[in-house]
Design a protein around this motif. Sequence first.
Motif, PDB file in Angstrom:
ATOM      1  N   ARG A   1      -4.148   2.047  -5.894  1.00 44.68           N
ATOM      2  CA  ARG A   1      -3.582   3.336  -6.307  1.00 44.68           C
ATOM      3  C   ARG A   1      -2.073   3.238  -6.480  1.00 44.68           C
ATOM      4  NH1 ARG A   1      -6.951   7.118  -2.031  1.00 44.68           N
ATOM      5  NH2 ARG A   1      -8.917   7.219  -3.190  1.00 44.68           N
ATOM      6  N   GLU A   2      -1.420   2.465  -5.597  1.00 45.55           N
ATOM      7  CA  GLU A   2       0.018   2.252  -5.738  1.00 45.55           C
ATOM      8  C   GLU A   2       0.328   1.533  -7.052  1.00 45.55           C
ATOM      9  OE1 GLU A   2       3.276   2.716  -3.359  1.00 45.55           O
ATOM     10  OE2 GLU A   2       1.923   4.278  -4.072  1.00 45.55           O
ATOM     11  N   ALA A   3      -0.470   0.521  -7.378  1.00 39.76           N
ATOM     12  CA  ALA A   3      -0.269  -0.195  -8.639  1.00 39.76           C
ATOM     13  C   ALA A   3      -0.412   0.761  -9.820  1.00 39.76           C
ATOM     14  CB  ALA A   3      -1.257  -1.344  -8.752  1.00 39.76           C
ATOM     15  N   HIS A   4      -1.403   1.619  -9.767  1.00 39.32           N
ATOM     16  CA  HIS A   4      -1.608   2.603 -10.843  1.00 39.32           C
ATOM     17  C   HIS A   4      -0.410   3.556 -10.929  1.00 39.32           C
ATOM     18  CE1 HIS A   4      -3.641   5.359 -13.533  1.00 39.32           C
ATOM     19  NE2 HIS A   4      -3.404   6.353 -12.691  1.00 39.32           N
ATOM     20  N   ARG A   5       0.094   3.999  -9.785  1.00 42.32           N
ATOM     21  CA  ARG A   5       1.236   4.925  -9.756  1.00 42.32           C
ATOM     22  C   ARG A   5       2.503   4.277 -10.304  1.00 42.32           C
ATOM     23  NH1 ARG A   5       5.600   5.982  -6.633  1.00 42.32           N
ATOM     24  NH2 ARG A   5       5.131   4.351  -5.092  1.00 42.32           N
ATOM     25  N   LEU A   6       2.722   3.032  -9.957  1.00 42.61           N
ATOM     26  CA  LEU A   6       3.973   2.360 -10.314  1.00 42.61           C
ATOM     27  C   LEU A   6       3.993   1.824 -11.742  1.00 42.61           C
ATOM     28  CD1 LEU A   6       4.481   0.345  -7.006  1.00 42.61           C
ATOM     29  CD2 LEU A   6       5.769   2.355  -7.741  1.00 42.61           C
ATOM     30  N   LEU A   7       2.818   1.633 -12.322  1.00 42.28           N
ATOM     31  CA  LEU A   7       2.736   1.022 -13.649  1.00 42.28           C
ATOM     32  C   LEU A   7       2.929   2.064 -14.748  1.00 42.28           C
ATOM     33  CD1 LEU A   7       2.156  -1.711 -15.013  1.00 42.28           C
ATOM     34  CD2 LEU A   7      -0.265  -1.082 -15.046  1.00 42.28           C
ATOM     35  N   LYS A   8       3.789   1.730 -15.695  1.00 43.34           N
ATOM     36  CA  LYS A   8       4.010   2.629 -16.824  1.00 43.34           C
ATOM     37  C   LYS A   8       2.759   2.745 -17.689  1.00 43.34           C
ATOM     38  CE  LYS A   8       8.978   1.722 -17.361  1.00 43.34           C
ATOM     39  NZ  LYS A   8      10.034   1.194 -18.266  1.00 43.34           N
ATOM     40  N   PRO A   9       2.580   3.858 -18.402  1.00 46.04           N
ATOM     41  CA  PRO A   9       1.470   3.950 -19.351  1.00 46.04           C
ATOM     42  C   PRO A   9       1.528   2.801 -20.355  1.00 46.04           C
ATOM     43  CG  PRO A   9       2.486   6.098 -19.038  1.00 46.04           C
ATOM     44  CD  PRO A   9       3.365   5.105 -18.334  1.00 46.04           C
ATOM     45  N   GLY A  10       0.408   2.143 -20.557  1.00 46.50           N
ATOM     46  CA  GLY A  10       0.374   0.999 -21.457  1.00 46.50           C
ATOM     47  C   GLY A  10       0.923  -0.275 -20.870  1.00 46.50           C
ATOM     48  N   GLY A  11       1.230  -0.260 -19.562  1.00 46.90           N
ATOM     49  CA  GLY A  11       1.800  -1.432 -18.914  1.00 46.90           C
ATOM     50  C   GLY A  11       0.785  -2.550 -18.709  1.00 46.90           C
TER      51      GLY A  11
ATOM     52  N   THR B   1       0.825  -1.215   0.000  1.00 49.13           N
ATOM     53  CA  THR B   1       0.000   0.000   0.000  1.00 49.13           C
ATOM     54  C   THR B   1       0.857   1.262   0.000  1.00 49.13           C
ATOM     55  OG1 THR B   1      -0.180   0.232   2.425  1.00 49.13           O
ATOM     56  CG2 THR B   1      -1.754  -1.246   1.327  1.00 49.13           C
ATOM     57  N   ASP B   2       2.183   1.096   0.169  1.00 50.95           N
ATOM     58  CA  ASP B   2       3.072   2.260   0.254  1.00 50.95           C
ATOM     59  C   ASP B   2       4.496   1.812  -0.043  1.00 50.95           C
ATOM     60  OD1 ASP B   2       4.096   4.785   0.696  1.00 50.95           O
ATOM     61  OD2 ASP B   2       4.097   4.604   2.879  1.00 50.95           O
ATOM     62  N   LEU B   3       4.822   1.705  -1.314  1.00 47.91           N
ATOM     63  CA  LEU B   3       6.122   1.187  -1.732  1.00 47.91           C
ATOM     64  C   LEU B   3       7.082   2.326  -2.081  1.00 47.91           C
ATOM     65  CD1 LEU B   3       4.910  -1.776  -3.963  1.00 47.91           C
ATOM     66  CD2 LEU B   3       6.134  -1.957  -1.787  1.00 47.91           C
ATOM     67  N   GLU B   4       8.327   2.147  -1.702  1.00 44.80           N
ATOM     68  CA  GLU B   4       9.344   3.160  -1.983  1.00 44.80           C
ATOM     69  C   GLU B   4       9.949   2.916  -3.362  1.00 44.80           C
ATOM     70  OE1 GLU B   4      12.121   3.177   1.211  1.00 44.80           O
ATOM     71  OE2 GLU B   4      10.620   3.739   2.731  1.00 44.80           O
ATOM     72  N   GLU B   5       9.144   3.107  -4.374  1.00 43.59           N
ATOM     73  CA  GLU B   5       9.567   2.943  -5.761  1.00 43.59           C
ATOM     74  C   GLU B   5       9.133   4.176  -6.540  1.00 43.59           C
ATOM     75  OE1 GLU B   5      11.215   0.632  -7.402  1.00 43.59           O
ATOM     76  OE2 GLU B   5      11.407  -0.936  -5.871  1.00 43.59           O
ATOM     77  N   PRO B   6       9.892   4.569  -7.561  1.00 37.11           N
ATOM     78  CA  PRO B   6       9.529   5.760  -8.338  1.00 37.11           C
ATOM     79  C   PRO B   6       8.279   5.530  -9.182  1.00 37.11           C
ATOM     80  CG  PRO B   6      11.393   4.633  -9.337  1.00 37.11           C
ATOM     81  CD  PRO B   6      11.154   3.961  -8.018  1.00 37.11           C
ATOM     82  N   ASP B   7       7.601   6.615  -9.512  1.00 41.05           N
ATOM     83  CA  ASP B   7       6.424   6.534 -10.372  1.00 41.05           C
ATOM     84  C   ASP B   7       6.780   5.863 -11.696  1.00 41.05           C
ATOM     85  OD1 ASP B   7       5.286   7.998  -8.381  1.00 41.05           O
ATOM     86  OD2 ASP B   7       4.923   9.811  -9.568  1.00 41.05           O
ATOM     87  N   HIS B   8       5.842   5.057 -12.194  1.00 42.80           N
ATOM     88  CA  HIS B   8       5.982   4.396 -13.508  1.00 42.80           C
ATOM     89  C   HIS B   8       7.278   3.581 -13.604  1.00 42.80           C
ATOM     90  CE1 HIS B   8       2.727   7.104 -14.206  1.00 42.80           C
ATOM     91  NE2 HIS B   8       3.484   8.168 -14.321  1.00 42.80           N
ATOM     92  N   GLY B   9       7.633   2.911 -12.516  1.00 40.85           N
ATOM     93  CA  GLY B   9       8.882   2.159 -12.491  1.00 40.85           C
ATOM     94  C   GLY B   9       8.793   0.744 -13.021  1.00 40.85           C
ATOM     95  N   PHE B  10       7.574   0.284 -13.353  1.00 37.44           N
ATOM     96  CA  PHE B  10       7.407  -1.104 -13.789  1.00 37.44           C
ATOM     97  C   PHE B  10       6.593  -1.193 -15.077  1.00 37.44           C
ATOM     98  CE2 PHE B  10       8.276  -1.309  -9.285  1.00 37.44           C
ATOM     99  CZ  PHE B  10       9.176  -2.356  -9.198  1.00 37.44           C
ATOM    100  N   ASP B  11       7.000  -2.121 -15.929  1.00 38.12           N
ATOM    101  CA  ASP B  11       6.286  -2.363 -17.185  1.00 38.12           C
ATOM    102  C   ASP B  11       5.056  -3.235 -16.970  1.00 38.12           C
ATOM    103  OD1 ASP B  11       8.384  -1.291 -19.221  1.00 38.12           O
ATOM    104  OD2 ASP B  11       9.522  -2.624 -17.912  1.00 38.12           O
TER     105      ASP B  11
END
Length: 287
Positions: free
Chosen positions: A155-165, A123-133
Motif C-alpha cells: 500500500r505504501e508503494a501504491h501511495r508513493l508511486l506517481k500515476p503511470g509510474g 511499511t510506513d515511510l515519511e514521504e509525500p504521496d506520489h513522490g516517486f516516478d
Amino acid sequence: MTIPKLIIKELCTPRRQATDRLPEPSMAMVDDDQVRDYADAGAEVMAPTHLFHTAQACTVIAPGDRVLDLACGPAVQLAHLASLRPDAQFVGVDLSQQMLERAQTHAQKLGLTNVTFQRGDITDLEEPDHGFDAIVSAMSLHHLPTADLLTRAMREAHRLLKPGGGLYLGDFGRLRRVETMRYFALMYEDRQPRHFTTDYLNSLRAAYTPGELEDAMGPLRTRAKLFRMFPVAFLVAIKSADRFAGDHQPVVAELARRKAELSADAARDLAAMRRFFRLGGLRTKLI
C-alpha cells in the motif's frame, strides 16, 4: 539429488502438505558479521540474480526519474541500477543502520553521485504521496514478518508511486519442501560466507508464495503483474509495463560486459532464471 528430481518432488507435493512459512529471526540485519557476509556474497553468489533484476528494473525507469529502492541493503543491486541509469536519481531506504553504512561506503567507492540513503520502515515511510516516478526492490519483501506488514508495504508503494509510474519488485517465492530449500541454500556452500548460508536458508523459509504476494498487492494489481518462474516459483517478480522507450544500446552493452564477467556457474544460473521466467511469461529484453 538432481534439479529435475527436485522439481518433480516439488510438483508432486500437495499444497496442503507444503512447508509453513517461518519468518526471519529479525526484520532488519543488525549483526556486523551478518551484514558483512551478506554484502560480500552479494557481489559474488548473488551476482546472476542481481544482474537479472537489474535488467528487468532498467525497463521501468525513465530519464529524469526519482526512484525509490525499498530495503536497499548494502546497495549492491541499487549500485548496478544507478550506474546504468545515471540520468535518474535514486533513494535507498533500509531499516538497518549497519546496512546503510555499508551502502554509503559502496556508493562512494563506485563514485556514484545520483544516490542518497535514508533510514526508514518500508511499511510506513515519511514521504509525500506520489513522490516517486519508479519504485524497485530486490530480495527484500520476505524480510517482512507478517502478511499484514507485506500488505502495508504494498500500500505504501501504491501511495508513493506517481500515476503511470514504474514498478519492479523481485524476491524469492516459497518452495513447498524444506529439502528443496536446503538444496538451493547449500548449493554453493563452499564459496559462501558462513552467515550468508544461514541467511539464505532463512530467506527461503520466510518467502511468501505467489498467491500470498498477489493477495497483498491490493491496488497495485491495477498497475503491475505478478510473474513467477515456471514450473517452480523459486523466484517471483512484480512488474509494471515498460516505461523507457529510448536507446537501450548503452545499457545492453554494459549488461553484456557484466554478464561476460560471471563465472561459469553464475552464467548457467542466469540462463536458468531467464528461461524459467520466460516460461512464466516474463521476458528479459536487455540481456
